[in-house]
Design an enzyme around this catalytic site. Structure first.
Site, PDB file in Angstrom:
ATOM      1  N   CYS A 137       0.836  -1.201   0.000  1.00  0.00           N
ATOM      2  CA  CYS A 137       0.000   0.000   0.000  1.00  0.00           C
ATOM      3  C   CYS A 137       0.870   1.251   0.000  1.00  0.00           C
ATOM      4  O   CYS A 137       1.841   1.353   0.760  1.00  0.00           O
ATOM      5  CB  CYS A 137      -0.925  -0.009   1.215  1.00  0.00           C
ATOM      6  SG  CYS A 137      -2.001   1.446   1.310  1.00  0.00           S
ATOM      7  N   CYS A 163      -7.760 -10.618 -17.877  1.00  0.00           N
ATOM      8  CA  CYS A 163      -8.417 -11.328 -18.977  1.00  0.00           C
ATOM      9  C   CYS A 163      -8.480 -12.838 -18.757  1.00  0.00           C
ATOM     10  O   CYS A 163      -9.460 -13.477 -19.143  1.00  0.00           O
ATOM     11  CB  CYS A 163      -7.756 -10.999 -20.310  1.00  0.00           C
ATOM     12  SG  CYS A 163      -5.959 -11.098 -20.338  1.00  0.00           S
ATOM     13  N   HIS A 190      -3.582 -13.473 -24.602  1.00  0.00           N
ATOM     14  CA  HIS A 190      -4.972 -13.068 -24.390  1.00  0.00           C
ATOM     15  C   HIS A 190      -5.846 -14.313 -24.520  1.00  0.00           C
ATOM     16  O   HIS A 190      -5.471 -15.293 -25.173  1.00  0.00           O
ATOM     17  CB  HIS A 190      -5.408 -12.001 -25.398  1.00  0.00           C
ATOM     18  CG  HIS A 190      -6.747 -11.402 -25.064  1.00  0.00           C
ATOM     19  ND1 HIS A 190      -7.060 -10.947 -23.812  1.00  0.00           N
ATOM     20  CD2 HIS A 190      -7.864 -11.197 -25.823  1.00  0.00           C
ATOM     21  CE1 HIS A 190      -8.292 -10.478 -23.799  1.00  0.00           C
ATOM     22  NE2 HIS A 190      -8.803 -10.623 -25.005  1.00  0.00           N
ATOM     23  N   ASP A 207     -16.038 -11.496 -26.065  1.00  0.00           N
ATOM     24  CA  ASP A 207     -14.976 -11.098 -25.134  1.00  0.00           C
ATOM     25  C   ASP A 207     -15.627 -10.400 -23.951  1.00  0.00           C
ATOM     26  O   ASP A 207     -16.112  -9.271 -24.072  1.00  0.00           O
ATOM     27  CB  ASP A 207     -13.965 -10.177 -25.819  1.00  0.00           C
ATOM     28  CG  ASP A 207     -12.705  -9.961 -24.985  1.00  0.00           C
ATOM     29  OD1 ASP A 207     -12.833  -9.729 -23.765  1.00  0.00           O
ATOM     30  OD2 ASP A 207     -11.595 -10.002 -25.553  1.00  0.00           O
TER      31      ASP A 207
END
Length: 333
Positions: A137, A163, A190, A207
């Site tokens: 953080c 993805c 991908h 997609d």
């Protein structure tokens, strides 16, 4: 050399590759084994208990109502199940799954930055995690883990990722709703989904991260992405679908992981194995489907000016930050 000549040269090159024979046994090529291993991926979607759990999560009344409204507004070119998938796509993108660039701090909600990668713990391994991203953080200094889940049950509960997680969970939900679905793997990092349309008698690109339906050229023409292999994996149909997504010669990367004949042999063997449990009539129907799809994909091999006009209206990639998209060559043209 004019563009038409370049296009024809690309087509001739691809045809030459398709006729290339392997000088070594297929088993000597690592890609042969990689393809066979990936073909097991969609079988994780076939768990009846997991599908029942998914159906208990899905807002079925809303999805079916939205699909009915889309069907009433449509021109008859799509079927009801296609509209169910479109309704699922909208809900999944806008209400269910969350895209993660850097996870917010789990302690104070502040922004974080990545500090490296770490090994999964035993629970994470059980949930299919191979890699854990580590973040700190910027505000309170808290350190936290972001495991990249692969197991569907974990994704249904975490509902976040990039993805890989999006395509994995969405493809599963398509199966849970009764659609035939393929998990599409692209060699350039991908993944997405194809769903079979009974109405149109063809496989349709979907997609979930982009809320994109039947826009197979979004990658090369919208994102400006260059690709080599796009392979589709389902429980009754596996195929090299690269020509559906790579239509222009300047967007094709070298296909050099193995001779084309080795890839085709691997896919052929997988289809035979997967279909061996089906009836003769089911196999015959799939063989007819194979012929239609082959004709479709072969049609994209025609010179570009005849086969695929450029679509300048396709959007650039929505998901991911600018730096990440530029690094992947997906920031648009």
């Amino acid at each position: 050399m004019d563009f038409h000549a370049i296009s024809q040269r690309f087509i001739d090159m691809m045809r030459s590759k398709n006729s290339q024979n392997a000088s070594q046994p297929p088993e000597t090529y690592p890609f042969y084994h990689e393809v066979r291993q990936m073909s097991q991926h969609p079988w994780m979607y076939e768990d009846p208990e997991l599908q029942d759990y998914a159906l208990s999560i899905l807002p079925l009344d809303k999805l079916f109502q939205d699909a009915s409204e889309l069907e009433k507004e449509g021109d008859g070119s799509w079927g009801y199940q296609d509209y169910v998938i479109q309704a699922l796509l909208k809900w999944f993108k806008r209400e269910f799954f969350v895209w993660v660039n850097q996870p917010p701090c789990e302690k104070c909600g502040g922004e974080t930055h990545m500090t490296g990668n770490g090994p999964p713990n035993e629970e994470e391994k059980w949930n299919g995690v191979r890699n854990v991203e580590l973040y700190q953080c910027n505000v309170c200094g808290h350190n936290q883990r972001f495991p990249r889940y692969n197991r569907i049950r974990a994704l249904l509960d975490s509902r976040k990722g990039r993805c890989g997680e999006w395509a994995n969970c969405f493809t599963f939900l398509c199966r849970a709703l009764g659609s035939r679905a393929r998990w599409i793997w692209n060699a350039e990092d991908h993944v997405w989904t194809e769903v079979y349309s009974n109405k149109q008698q063809r496989w349709v690109h979907v997609d979930s991260g982009e809320e994109s339906f039947d826009e197979p050229l979004i990658y090369e023409q919208g994102w400006g992405k260059k690709m080599s292999y796009c392979l589709g994996f389902g429980i009754d149909s596996v195929r090299d679908v690269s020509h559906r997504y790579i239509r222009h010669p300047e967007n094709g990367l070298p296909r050099d992981r193995c001779p084309e004949s080795v890839l085709q042999q691997a896919l052929h063997e997988i289809n035979i194995e997967f279909r061996s449990r089906l009836t003769d009539s089911e196999r015959k129907a799939l063989e007819e489907e194979d012929k239609r799809e082959k004709d479709e994909l072969d049609g994209y091999m025609r010179p570009v000016s005849q086969a695929t006009p450029t679509n300048t209206d396709l959007p650039a990639r929505q998901t991911g930050n600018v730096e990440w998209k530029e690094k992947r060559g997906e920031a648009g043209k």
